[in-house]
Design an enzyme around this catalytic site. Sequence first.
Site, PDB file in Angstrom:
ATOM      1  N   ASP A 385       0.567  -5.921   9.480  1.00  0.00           N
ATOM      2  CA  ASP A 385       1.682  -6.689  10.069  1.00  0.00           C
ATOM      3  C   ASP A 385       1.324  -7.289  11.425  1.00  0.00           C
ATOM      4  OD1 ASP A 385       3.140  -5.838   7.926  1.00  0.00           O
ATOM      5  OD2 ASP A 385       4.151  -4.226   9.006  1.00  0.00           O
TER       6      ASP A 385
HETATM    7  P1  NAP Z   1       0.686  -1.808   8.780  1.00  0.00           P
HETATM    8  O1  NAP Z   1       1.231  -3.177   8.825  1.00  0.00           O
HETATM    9  O2  NAP Z   1       1.585  -0.692   8.412  1.00  0.00           O
HETATM   10  O3  NAP Z   1      -0.548  -1.853   7.768  1.00  0.00           O
HETATM   11  C1  NAP Z   1      -1.400  -0.779   7.612  1.00  0.00           C
HETATM   12  C2  NAP Z   1      -2.423  -1.152   6.573  1.00  0.00           C
HETATM   13  O4  NAP Z   1      -3.366  -0.094   6.545  1.00  0.00           O
HETATM   14  C3  NAP Z   1      -1.851  -1.295   5.173  1.00  0.00           C
HETATM   15  O5  NAP Z   1      -1.830  -2.631   4.799  1.00  0.00           O
HETATM   16  C4  NAP Z   1      -2.762  -0.430   4.295  1.00  0.00           C
HETATM   17  O6  NAP Z   1      -3.250  -1.242   3.228  1.00  0.00           O
HETATM   18  C5  NAP Z   1      -3.909  -0.056   5.229  1.00  0.00           C
HETATM   19  N1  NAP Z   1      -4.376   1.301   5.003  1.00  0.00           N
HETATM   20  C6  NAP Z   1      -3.680   2.428   4.781  1.00  0.00           C
HETATM   21  N2  NAP Z   1      -4.487   3.470   4.599  1.00  0.00           N
HETATM   22  C7  NAP Z   1      -5.752   2.996   4.715  1.00  0.00           C
HETATM   23  C8  NAP Z   1      -7.033   3.582   4.613  1.00  0.00           C
HETATM   24  N3  NAP Z   1      -7.204   4.895   4.367  1.00  0.00           N
HETATM   25  N4  NAP Z   1      -8.118   2.784   4.792  1.00  0.00           N
HETATM   26  C9  NAP Z   1      -7.967   1.466   5.017  1.00  0.00           C
HETATM   27  N5  NAP Z   1      -6.783   0.857   5.115  1.00  0.00           N
HETATM   28  C10 NAP Z   1      -5.683   1.611   4.967  1.00  0.00           C
HETATM   29  O7  NAP Z   1      -0.020  -1.391  10.148  1.00  0.00           O
HETATM   30  P2  NAP Z   1      -0.136  -2.147  11.532  1.00  0.00           P
HETATM   31  O8  NAP Z   1      -0.726  -3.508  11.356  1.00  0.00           O
HETATM   32  O9  NAP Z   1      -0.795  -1.161  12.447  1.00  0.00           O
HETATM   33  O10 NAP Z   1       1.354  -2.393  11.975  1.00  0.00           O
HETATM   34  C11 NAP Z   1       2.207  -1.357  12.376  1.00  0.00           C
HETATM   35  C12 NAP Z   1       3.570  -1.561  11.761  1.00  0.00           C
HETATM   36  O11 NAP Z   1       4.374  -0.395  12.060  1.00  0.00           O
HETATM   37  C13 NAP Z   1       4.294  -2.769  12.339  1.00  0.00           C
HETATM   38  O12 NAP Z   1       5.074  -3.386  11.347  1.00  0.00           O
HETATM   39  C14 NAP Z   1       5.182  -2.134  13.403  1.00  0.00           C
HETATM   40  O13 NAP Z   1       6.330  -2.917  13.687  1.00  0.00           O
HETATM   41  C15 NAP Z   1       5.559  -0.833  12.715  1.00  0.00           C
HETATM   42  N6  NAP Z   1       6.012   0.209  13.671  1.00  0.00           N
HETATM   43  C16 NAP Z   1       5.186   0.603  14.656  1.00  0.00           C
HETATM   44  C17 NAP Z   1       5.623   1.514  15.584  1.00  0.00           C
HETATM   45  C18 NAP Z   1       4.755   1.931  16.744  1.00  0.00           C
HETATM   46  O14 NAP Z   1       5.293   2.479  17.700  1.00  0.00           O
HETATM   47  N7  NAP Z   1       3.453   1.722  16.700  1.00  0.00           N
HETATM   48  C19 NAP Z   1       6.888   2.065  15.469  1.00  0.00           C
HETATM   49  C20 NAP Z   1       7.705   1.635  14.397  1.00  0.00           C
HETATM   50  C21 NAP Z   1       7.237   0.723  13.519  1.00  0.00           C
HETATM   51  P3  NAP Z   1      -3.821  -0.539   1.880  1.00  0.00           P
HETATM   52  O15 NAP Z   1      -2.730   0.327   1.383  1.00  0.00           O
HETATM   53  O16 NAP Z   1      -4.135  -1.690   1.005  1.00  0.00           O
HETATM   54  O17 NAP Z   1      -5.041   0.224   2.274  1.00  0.00           O
END
Ligand code: NAP
Length: 461
Positions: A385
């Site tokens: 994301d």
């Molecule tokens: P993300 O959008 O959740 O994407 C994570 C990606 O990691 C997934 O597409 C997944 O694809 C891949 N993944 C999972 N396990 C894996 C593995 N073992 N090896 C390789 N890839 C793997 O993560 P992000 O880009 O870090 O974004 C964070 C999201 O969380 C945002 O939408 C944010 O708004 C939300 N959020 C964050 C917080 C905070 O405080 N940080 C709090 C609330 C919400 P596959 O399944 O295809 O592997």
Amino acid sequence: MENFWQYSYLFAAVTIILSIKWLNSPATARRGVLAGEIGMLFAVAGTLVHFDVLTVWQIWVAFLIGTAIGVPLAYLMPMTAVPQLTALSHAFGTFAAGLVGAAEYYKDLNNPPTGFTMVALAVEVLLGFLTFTASIMAFGKLQELVPTRPVTYKGQNFVNLSLLVFAIVLGVWLCVAPAPFWVFPTFIGMALIFGVLLIIPIGGGDMPTVIALLNSYAGMSAAAMGFALDNKMLIIAGALNAASGFILSVIMCKAMNRSFTNVLFGAFGQVQASTAAQAQHRPVHSATAEDAAEILASARKVIIVPGYGMAVAQAQHKVRELSDQLTKRGVDVQFAIHPVAGRMPGHMNVLLAEADIPYDRLHEMEEINGEFSEADVALVIGANDVVNPAARTDTNSPIYGMPILDVDKAHTVMVIKRSMNPGFAGIDNELYYMDHTLMLFGDAKSFVGEIVKELPALVHA
Ligand code: NAP
């Protein structure tokens, strides 16, 4: 010795303020944690020698029970479960605040607290007990012990608001006139129920932001307890906790382009279920670890973008090895950290620091976004994301307006993930279909490990 507790409170207050300041930067964060621990030690020591404490054996029993629960919890919960752990610790802390308030109220039934003390007690008890059940619910949602989807029904906001108003009316009654016996327990009951109702309409995905907000409520409850007990240390620490929790939730909302009301009433978690199935079956360019190693070895500048997948795979040490090998080859390697990458604030900083990646290589989004256009490679490791260009371009996207890392501006983009599955927001990512993007399908730890193995065989660029 008589004034020891006052000096220790003063010292504790100063160290806790410094601790928060130092926690602001990865370079000083360890010092910040240590200062916070020392501050708490002095606060506890000051309390123990305070003349109010007549016998300490009950405190030792409570201390042992707390330690027996807290230490195993800290060891058993993995890094990816820190939001749950935080929710549980808020629950324990606010339950304690609520109980202290109740004990203070019932201490002398013939002479119940009045005036300002009663106002402070009412605030402490209301916030303490509602944050207790809200935190338990938040824990349950994050741990998937209760349904993570938002539970909504018609008239929900009206019911919640009416309950809160009823609780406040009871609280005011307690403050302005001698109230019948049933009022105080009913007041506590209302607070407990309101905490549950507050959380059920919120999706599991929004829990980390809600937990930051609950942190703020917990701080306010502790500060109110400080006023009720005339304890300056509690007032200072509670106020700091309240302010920092609130600021953190504002930062998280901004980084996700969400408003508070949207988080509290928006039922955002529903998006995941409805759009997750829409992962498009469009062609992508995929590549092997060998291809990736060659491209990286011939690059001059590489920006690594870690995300939730790196945390799940625990790939940070392999990422460090990769960064070291590339640096040895003369490649300029930098790290781009999105404020909400992963599942909790500072998630990526903590993992990369654990792997001893130098702090000066970690750059915040605003600082590094301008550099992607000069980068030969943007290597996205388990992020989704936070690098989705739809946030900039697609007005219909649920993440439209969320600030993102501009990885698509790099010369070549490489994305390590296991499949075409979406991330947290449950939406497809246009980045994967771009001509200059190479998909590296696999687990982050294994794939980065394979690239690291391939590198030495390559002749220096
Ligand atoms: P993300 O959008 O959740 O994407 C994570 C990606 O990691 C997934 O597409 C997944 O694809 C891949 N993944 C999972 N396990 C894996 C593995 N073992 N090896 C390789 N890839 C793997 O993560 P992000 O880009 O870090 O974004 C964070 C999201 O969380 C945002 O939408 C944010 O708004 C939300 N959020 C964050 C917080 C905070 O405080 N940080 C709090 C609330 C919400 P596959 O399944 O295809 O592997």
